[in-house]
Design an enzyme around this catalytic site. Structure first.
Site, PDB file in Angstrom:
ATOM      1  CG  HIS A  33      -1.840  -1.077   1.400  1.00  0.00           C
ATOM      2  ND1 HIS A  33      -1.801  -1.972   2.452  1.00  0.00           N
ATOM      3  CD2 HIS A  33      -2.896  -1.449   0.641  1.00  0.00           C
ATOM      4  CE1 HIS A  33      -2.796  -2.832   2.331  1.00  0.00           C
ATOM      5  NE2 HIS A  33      -3.468  -2.556   1.245  1.00  0.00           N
ATOM      6  CD  GLN A  57     -13.634  -6.155  -1.883  1.00  0.00           C
ATOM      7  OE1 GLN A  57     -14.038  -5.050  -2.203  1.00  0.00           O
ATOM      8  NE2 GLN A  57     -12.348  -6.482  -1.961  1.00  0.00           N
ATOM      9  CG  ASP A 146      -5.186  -7.463  -5.649  1.00  0.00           C
ATOM     10  OD1 ASP A 146      -5.611  -8.525  -5.210  1.00  0.00           O
ATOM     11  OD2 ASP A 146      -4.460  -6.704  -4.984  1.00  0.00           O
TER      12      ASP A 146
HETATM   13  P1  AMP Z   1      -6.245  -4.142  -0.470  1.00  0.00           P
HETATM   14  O1  AMP Z   1      -6.111  -3.345   0.777  1.00  0.00           O
HETATM   15  O2  AMP Z   1      -5.713  -5.532  -0.360  1.00  0.00           O
HETATM   16  O3  AMP Z   1      -7.638  -4.063  -1.073  1.00  0.00           O
HETATM   17  O4  AMP Z   1      -5.301  -3.448  -1.550  1.00  0.00           O
HETATM   18  C1  AMP Z   1      -5.422  -2.093  -1.883  1.00  0.00           C
HETATM   19  C2  AMP Z   1      -4.554  -1.817  -3.090  1.00  0.00           C
HETATM   20  O5  AMP Z   1      -3.209  -2.141  -2.782  1.00  0.00           O
HETATM   21  C3  AMP Z   1      -4.953  -2.655  -4.326  1.00  0.00           C
HETATM   22  O6  AMP Z   1      -4.842  -1.864  -5.485  1.00  0.00           O
HETATM   23  C4  AMP Z   1      -3.915  -3.753  -4.317  1.00  0.00           C
HETATM   24  O7  AMP Z   1      -3.653  -4.297  -5.597  1.00  0.00           O
HETATM   25  C5  AMP Z   1      -2.691  -3.016  -3.786  1.00  0.00           C
HETATM   26  N1  AMP Z   1      -1.730  -3.954  -3.191  1.00  0.00           N
HETATM   27  C6  AMP Z   1      -1.956  -4.842  -2.200  1.00  0.00           C
HETATM   28  N2  AMP Z   1      -0.841  -5.564  -1.956  1.00  0.00           N
HETATM   29  C7  AMP Z   1       0.093  -5.121  -2.820  1.00  0.00           C
HETATM   30  C8  AMP Z   1       1.455  -5.473  -3.077  1.00  0.00           C
HETATM   31  N3  AMP Z   1       2.070  -6.433  -2.402  1.00  0.00           N
HETATM   32  N4  AMP Z   1       2.116  -4.804  -4.043  1.00  0.00           N
HETATM   33  C9  AMP Z   1       1.495  -3.820  -4.750  1.00  0.00           C
HETATM   34  N5  AMP Z   1       0.224  -3.447  -4.572  1.00  0.00           N
HETATM   35  C10 AMP Z   1      -0.472  -4.093  -3.618  1.00  0.00           C
END
Ligand code: AMP
Length: 271
Positions: A33, A57, A146
C-alpha cells in the site's frame, strides 16, 4: 490529515480540487500500500486514501470477519506519510449513495478468482465506482498483484467514460519473494516459509508450468505445490496479460496466476 467518516463532509472539503490521487484500500496497511501511496504523493499534492472493508466482495462471512483490522495503526502510518485526506466510511454512508453509472463487468470476470468467488468482482467494481463518483479523482492507484481486479476496474471506467486514469503499480514482495498482503499476518512462521517455497517454485518453473498445463498435466503442478505446503490449489493458470485470457499457444507473453490456501488462509499471486 483530515479524516472523514461521512461522504457529505468529504465532498464539501474536496469539491473543486482538480488533481486528486486516490488510493483505495481495505486497511492493515503494508509496504505494498505504501508504495502506491508514495507514487501518488509524487504525482500530486492532494492524496486521498480510503480504508473500507467491503462485505460485498467477500464470498464467506468467516473470511470477512477474519480480515485483519488495524485502524489506529493505519491512521498513525498515514499521518506520518503526511496524507491530506482519509475517508473511512461505514456501510450506510457508502451504500446509501445512489450511483449514476451502471456496473460493467467484462467477461474476464468469469475466470480465475471470478470463477471461485461468486459476486466478488461485482462487489469490487460496485464499491470502486461509488468511490469514483464521490471523489472524482484524476488518478487511481492500483496494484498489479490484483491484476484481474485492476483490469475489470479499467473496463468499467472505459465503458462508463469515467475521467479517471489508472496508475498501475508493481507487486511489492518480501525478501523471500512472497507478495506482501494484509492476509500474511494470519500465517505462522512455518506457513510463511512454505509460501516462499511456492513463490520460488513458480518463478523458477514458469515455462515448465506453462507446458504442463498446456499438455493436460496440471495435476503434476498441483501435486508439486501441495508437497511444498499448499493445503489446496484453487486455480493455477497461465494468462496472456495483453489479451486477458488463458494462454492457448506457447508464444504468448504470460504470467502464472495462482490462488491457493495455506491452512485456512487464501493467497493469490501472479508472476
Ligand atoms: P487491499 O487493501 O488488499 O484491497 O489493496 C489495496 C490496493 O493495494 C490494491 O490496489 C492492491 O492491488 C494493492 N496492493 C496490495 N498488496 C500489494 C502489493 N504487495 N504490491 C502492490 N500493490 C499491492
Amino acid at each position: 490529515m483530515k479524516i472523514f467518516k461521512n461522504r457529505k463532509n468529504l465532498i464539501e472539503n474536496i469539491s473543486g480540487l482538480k488533481k486528486i490521487a486516490f488510493v483505495p484500500t481495505m486497511g492493515a496497511l503494508h509496504k505494498g500500500h505504501i508504495n502506491l501511496i508514495n507514487k501518488a504523493k509524487k504525482k500530486t499534492n492532494k492524496v486521498l486514501i480510503s480504508i473500507y472493508i467491503n462485505p460485498k466482495q467477500f464470498s464467506s462471512k468467516r473470511d470477512f470477519r477474519k480480515y485483519p483490522r488495524k485502524l489506529n495503526k493505519d491512521i498513525e502510518t498515514l499521518k506520518n506519510l503526511r496524507i491530506d485526506y482519509l475517508y473511512i466510511p461505514n456501510y450506510k454512508d457508502i451504500f446509501l449513495y445512489k450511483p449514476k453509472n451502471k456496473i460493467y463487468l467484462d467477461n474476464f470476470s468469469k475466470i480465475l478468482c471470478g470463477k471461485f468467488r461468486p459476486f466478488h468482482f461485482k462487489g469490487v467494481v460496485n464499491i470502486v465506482n461509488r468511490f469514483l463518483e464521490i471523489i472524482k479523482p484524476k488518478f487511481l492507484y492500483l496494484g498489479m498483484k490484483d491484476f484481474q481486479q485492476l483490469s475489470l476496474i479499467q473496463s468499467h471506467i472505459t465503458q462508463n467514460k469515467i475521467k479517471t486514469k489508472i496508475i498501475k503499480c508493481p507487486t511489492i514482495r518480501e525478501k523471500n519473494g512472497i507478495a506482501i498482503s494484509s492476509r500474511n499476518v494470519l500465517l505462522d512462521k512455518n506457513q510463511i516459509q512454505n509460501a516462499a517455497k511456492i513463490y520460488k517454485f513458480i518463478k523458477k518453473n514458469k515455462k515448465l508450468i506453462f507446458y504442463k498445463i498446456l499438455n493436460k498435466k496440471r495435476h503434476e503442478v498441483v501435486s508439486e505445490l501441495t508437497q511444498l505446503g499448499a493445503s489446496k490449489i484453487e486455480y493455477i493458470e497461465c494468462v496472456n496479460l495483453d489479451k486477458q485470457n488463458i494462454c492457448k499457444s506457447p508464444t504468448a507473453k504470460f504470467n502464472v496466476f495462482v490462488a491457493y490456501y495455506i491452512g485456512k488462509v487464501r493467497l493469490i499471486d501472479n508472476l
